[in-house]
Design a protein around this motif. Structure first.
Motif, PDB file in Angstrom:
ATOM      1  N   GLU A  31       0.844  -1.197   0.000  1.00 22.08           N
ATOM      2  CA  GLU A  31       0.000   0.000   0.000  1.00 22.08           C
ATOM      3  C   GLU A  31       0.878   1.245   0.000  1.00 22.08           C
ATOM      4  O   GLU A  31       1.789   1.370   0.818  1.00 22.08           O
ATOM      5  CB  GLU A  31      -0.919   0.010   1.227  1.00 22.08           C
ATOM      6  N   ILE A  32       0.606   2.141  -0.940  1.00 27.53           N
ATOM      7  CA  ILE A  32       1.340   3.398  -1.038  1.00 27.53           C
ATOM      8  C   ILE A  32       0.327   4.533  -1.028  1.00 27.53           C
ATOM      9  O   ILE A  32      -0.606   4.547  -1.842  1.00 27.53           O
ATOM     10  CB  ILE A  32       2.178   3.477  -2.333  1.00 27.53           C
ATOM     11  N   VAL A  33       0.504   5.460  -0.094  1.00 30.18           N
ATOM     12  CA  VAL A  33      -0.417   6.592   0.006  1.00 30.18           C
ATOM     13  C   VAL A  33       0.352   7.874  -0.297  1.00 30.18           C
ATOM     14  O   VAL A  33       1.382   8.147   0.323  1.00 30.18           O
ATOM     15  CB  VAL A  33      -1.060   6.695   1.404  1.00 30.18           C
ATOM     16  N   LEU A  34      -0.168   8.634  -1.238  1.00 28.51           N
ATOM     17  CA  LEU A  34       0.418   9.922  -1.587  1.00 28.51           C
ATOM     18  C   LEU A  34      -0.400  11.019  -0.931  1.00 28.51           C
ATOM     19  O   LEU A  34      -1.607  11.145  -1.187  1.00 28.51           O
ATOM     20  CB  LEU A  34       0.435  10.119  -3.109  1.00 28.51           C
ATOM     21  N   VAL A  35       0.251  11.802  -0.078  1.00 23.86           N
ATOM     22  CA  VAL A  35      -0.422  12.880   0.647  1.00 23.86           C
ATOM     23  C   VAL A  35       0.008  14.214   0.066  1.00 23.86           C
ATOM     24  O   VAL A  35       1.217  14.490  -0.033  1.00 23.86           O
ATOM     25  CB  VAL A  35      -0.077  12.832   2.152  1.00 23.86           C
ATOM     26  N   ASP A  36      -0.958  15.042  -0.313  1.00 24.91           N
ATOM     27  CA  ASP A  36      -0.628  16.347  -0.868  1.00 24.91           C
ATOM     28  C   ASP A  36      -1.879  17.219  -0.843  1.00 24.91           C
ATOM     29  O   ASP A  36      -2.977  16.733  -1.148  1.00 24.91           O
ATOM     30  CB  ASP A  36      -0.124  16.204  -2.309  1.00 24.91           C
ATOM     31  N   PRO A  37      -1.730  18.506  -0.478  1.00 18.64           N
ATOM     32  CA  PRO A  37      -2.909  19.391  -0.462  1.00 18.64           C
ATOM     33  C   PRO A  37      -3.387  19.777  -1.853  1.00 18.64           C
ATOM     34  O   PRO A  37      -4.513  20.254  -2.011  1.00 18.64           O
ATOM     35  CB  PRO A  37      -2.416  20.624   0.306  1.00 18.64           C
ATOM     36  N   ASP A  38      -2.545  19.578  -2.878  1.00 13.11           N
ATOM     37  CA  ASP A  38      -2.924  19.922  -4.247  1.00 13.11           C
ATOM     38  C   ASP A  38      -3.631  18.723  -4.868  1.00 13.11           C
ATOM     39  O   ASP A  38      -2.999  17.789  -5.370  1.00 13.11           O
ATOM     40  CB  ASP A  38      -1.677  20.292  -5.050  1.00 13.11           C
ATOM     41  N   SER A  63      -3.110   5.056  -3.333  1.00 14.73           N
ATOM     42  CA  SER A  63      -4.248   5.927  -3.030  1.00 14.73           C
ATOM     43  C   SER A  63      -3.722   7.325  -2.750  1.00 14.73           C
ATOM     44  O   SER A  63      -2.535   7.509  -2.479  1.00 14.73           O
ATOM     45  CB  SER A  63      -5.048   5.409  -1.835  1.00 14.73           C
ATOM     46  N   THR A  64      -4.586   8.309  -2.831  1.00 11.97           N
ATOM     47  CA  THR A  64      -4.192   9.702  -2.606  1.00 11.97           C
ATOM     48  C   THR A  64      -5.134  10.355  -1.617  1.00 11.97           C
ATOM     49  O   THR A  64      -6.298   9.976  -1.490  1.00 11.97           O
ATOM     50  CB  THR A  64      -4.201  10.493  -3.921  1.00 11.97           C
ATOM     51  N   THR A  65      -4.605  11.350  -0.921  1.00  8.30           N
ATOM     52  CA  THR A  65      -5.422  12.079   0.046  1.00  8.30           C
ATOM     53  C   THR A  65      -4.782  13.430   0.344  1.00  8.30           C
ATOM     54  O   THR A  65      -3.570  13.593   0.195  1.00  8.30           O
ATOM     55  CB  THR A  65      -5.584  11.280   1.358  1.00  8.30           C
ATOM     56  N   GLY A  66      -5.606  14.362   0.765  1.00 12.04           N
ATOM     57  CA  GLY A  66      -5.101  15.636   1.243  1.00 12.04           C
ATOM     58  C   GLY A  66      -5.046  15.678   2.753  1.00 12.04           C
ATOM     59  O   GLY A  66      -4.618  16.680   3.339  1.00 12.04           O
ATOM     60  N   ASN A  67      -5.441  14.577   3.400  1.00  9.73           N
ATOM     61  CA  ASN A  67      -5.500  14.508   4.850  1.00  9.73           C
ATOM     62  C   ASN A  67      -4.302  13.735   5.383  1.00  9.73           C
ATOM     63  O   ASN A  67      -4.180  12.523   5.144  1.00  9.73           O
ATOM     64  CB  ASN A  67      -6.804  13.829   5.278  1.00  9.73           C
ATOM     65  N   LEU A  68      -3.412  14.413   6.088  1.00 10.46           N
ATOM     66  CA  LEU A  68      -2.193  13.785   6.571  1.00 10.46           C
ATOM     67  C   LEU A  68      -2.488  12.629   7.512  1.00 10.46           C
ATOM     68  O   LEU A  68      -1.910  11.540   7.382  1.00 10.46           O
ATOM     69  CB  LEU A  68      -1.304  14.815   7.279  1.00 10.46           C
ATOM     70  N   GLU A  69      -3.382  12.844   8.469  1.00  8.75           N
ATOM     71  CA  GLU A  69      -3.677  11.816   9.466  1.00  8.75           C
ATOM     72  C   GLU A  69      -4.179  10.536   8.802  1.00  8.75           C
ATOM     73  O   GLU A  69      -3.782   9.423   9.161  1.00  8.75           O
ATOM     74  CB  GLU A  69      -4.681  12.334  10.482  1.00  8.75           C
ATOM     75  N   GLU A  70      -5.044  10.699   7.833  1.00 13.75           N
ATOM     76  CA  GLU A  70      -5.555   9.540   7.100  1.00 13.75           C
ATOM     77  C   GLU A  70      -4.432   8.846   6.344  1.00 13.75           C
ATOM     78  O   GLU A  70      -4.355   7.617   6.298  1.00 13.75           O
ATOM     79  CB  GLU A  70      -6.638  10.000   6.113  1.00 13.75           C
ATOM     80  N   GLY A  71      -3.549   9.629   5.770  1.00 10.75           N
ATOM     81  CA  GLY A  71      -2.491   9.063   4.951  1.00 10.75           C
ATOM     82  C   GLY A  71      -1.433   8.302   5.727  1.00 10.75           C
ATOM     83  O   GLY A  71      -0.873   7.318   5.220  1.00 10.75           O
ATOM     84  N   VAL A  72      -1.129   8.724   6.952  1.00 10.53           N
ATOM     85  CA  VAL A  72      -0.031   8.096   7.694  1.00 10.53           C
ATOM     86  C   VAL A  72      -0.501   7.025   8.661  1.00 10.53           C
ATOM     87  O   VAL A  72       0.323   6.289   9.211  1.00 10.53           O
ATOM     88  CB  VAL A  72       0.796   9.149   8.472  1.00 10.53           C
ATOM     89  N   ASP A  73      -1.790   6.890   8.862  1.00  9.49           N
ATOM     90  CA  ASP A  73      -2.311   5.897   9.796  1.00  9.49           C
ATOM     91  C   ASP A  73      -1.888   4.494   9.363  1.00  9.49           C
ATOM     92  O   ASP A  73      -2.204   4.047   8.264  1.00  9.49           O
ATOM     93  CB  ASP A  73      -3.832   5.984   9.851  1.00  9.49           C
TER      94      ASP A  73
END
Length: 421
Positions: A31-38, A63-73
């Motif tokens: 699982e790879i999550v990309l976190v970015d506000p853009d 998966s991608t998200t703008g939410n840091l907490e969701e991304g690093v959990d």
């Protein structure tokens, strides 16, 4: 294993993903999550990254998200690759020092200080949130420039962090090709700080091949790192390309004033890359990515994450790590860039042979600057900014330090909360 990339919307990110796709047997990522506000950028990069993995037959899902907490959990490792202020801020870093005849660069000198001031508070906030959500055992791999200062900030706050740069692995690959040796056979005696380092030995099967490299390939190497062949042969070293800002400062300023800023070039490349990433038919790494910089970044990052998370035997990597007596002329809490053993417990620097005064003096001076820079980034204050600039060998004069401090604070006002108070 879950891997999270903070700043995942960077056009750099597919380089990392391509490295993961090529190391399925050693890095067990599912699982790879990309976190970015853009949202626009991270969506384009995320979709393309998934196509890269699918094309390579790698089972990991992006998966991608703008939410840091969701991304690093639940992440085992978090890779941070930020650019606070984007390419526009980088352009400022590369140009405002020219008013004082100083080199403009985003990782050293006055421009590097500006980037550190913008970046350190943001990275520390992210790291604290990672610790709260993912736990104390989560590794933070910092690729954000200036790597030495940012990594020192993380370690000062007790985070499990290792700093990474691609300079060493790039030179290792270059030397391996020139010597006709296997990449894994080449060991570097890489000595110094991030973006202030020298190769004092190039070992293949325990034999130092550096004299041979300089005898037969000095012209090619010198062109690559911007150093004169006669000097490299006399010193028996290969400097990193960033040493040109110290050893050839005035010539670099003249060159910069006549050339298009690197930030503008990169902005154009990023625009090209995003168009490629948005094409659903493209599923392999595009040639344009080579123009973005960061050669072998993916290999260095993937190998380091593997060493930190696999639970296997220690591996040797060139990383940014606490000095802890390795270079006796530096404080223990300084962050140096040297070969280190890396395993699930972290990175431990290997012994370094005595550093010659012609190198240790500059290392000491820049380390002192980095300490002042970090103090300015954490505590704020215009005078702290000026003090750090005065201590930097690329500034080092009262009038320049004062003028550049005022300009730096003015230009970066929106990114410095203490300046807005």
């Amino acid at each position: 294993m879950k891997l999270t990339v903070v700043g995942g919307g960077s056009t750099y990110t597919p380089e990392l993903i391509d490295g993961i796709a090529g190391r399925r047997s050693t890095l067990d990522v599912d699982e790879i999550v990309l976190v970015d506000p853009d949202a626009y950028r991270v969506s384009a990069v995320g979709d393309f990254s998934q196509r890269l993995l699918d094309h390579a037959g790698h089972p990991a899902k992006v998966s991608t998200t703008g939410n840091l907490e969701e991304g690093v959990d639940g992440a085992s490792a978090v890779l941070i690759q930020l650019r606070v202020g984007g390419q526009l801020a980088r352009r400022s870093d590369e140009t405002f020092p020219h008013a004082c005849g100083c080199v403009g660069q985003e990782t050293t000198g006055a421009g590097g200080l500006a980037k550190a001031l913008r970046t350190v508070p943001v990275v520390l906030d992210i790291a604290e949130r990672v610790r709260k959500i993912a736990g104390d055992d989560t590794w933070i791999v910092n690729f954000t420039n200036p790597v030495g200062i940012v990594t020192r900030a993380l370690l000062n706050e007790g985070h499990r962090a290792v700093g990474l740069c691609n300079v060493a692995i790039d030179l290792q690959r270059t030397f391996a090709k020139l010597l006709g040796a296997g990449v894994d056979e080449v060991k570097l005696e890489h000595t110094g700080l991030n973006h202030l380092s020298w190769e004092r030995g190039v070992y293949v099967n325990g034999v130092d091949r550096l004299p041979e490299l300089l005898e037969q390939h000095a012209e090619l190497i010198g062109e690559r790192v911007t150093a004169p062949t006669w000097w490299m042969r006399r010193m028996n070293v290969v400097p990193s390309s960033y040493l040109k800002y110290y050893y050839s400062h005035d010539a670099q300023v003249v060159k910069q004033r006549t050339e298009r800023p690197r930030a503008d070039v990169v902005s154009d490349v990023e625009e090209e890359l995003l168009k490629v990433y948005l094409d659903p038919e493209v599923n392999t790494k595009p040639e344009q990515l080579e123009k973005r910089g960061g050669a072998y970044y993916s290999e260095a990052a993937v190998q380091l994450v593997h060493a930190l998370t696999s639970g296997g035997p220690a591996e040797e990597h060139v990383v940014n790590v606490r000095n802890n007596g390795t270079m006796p002329f530096l404080p223990d809490d300084a962050v140096i860039e040297v070969p280190s053993t890396v395993d699930g417990n972290g990175a431990v620097p290997l012994p370094v042979r005595a550093v010659e005064p012609r190198f240790s003096g500059l290392i000491s001076a820049v380390t002192a600057y980095e300490n002042l820079a970090l103090e300015a980034a954490v505590k704020g204050g215009r005078d702290r900014v000026a003090d750090a600039l005065l201590a930097h060998p690329l500034v080092g004069q009262y009038a320049y330090a004062e003028q550049l401090a005022d300009t730096l604070v003015q230009i970066n006002h929106e990114f410095l909360p203490w300046a807005r108070a």
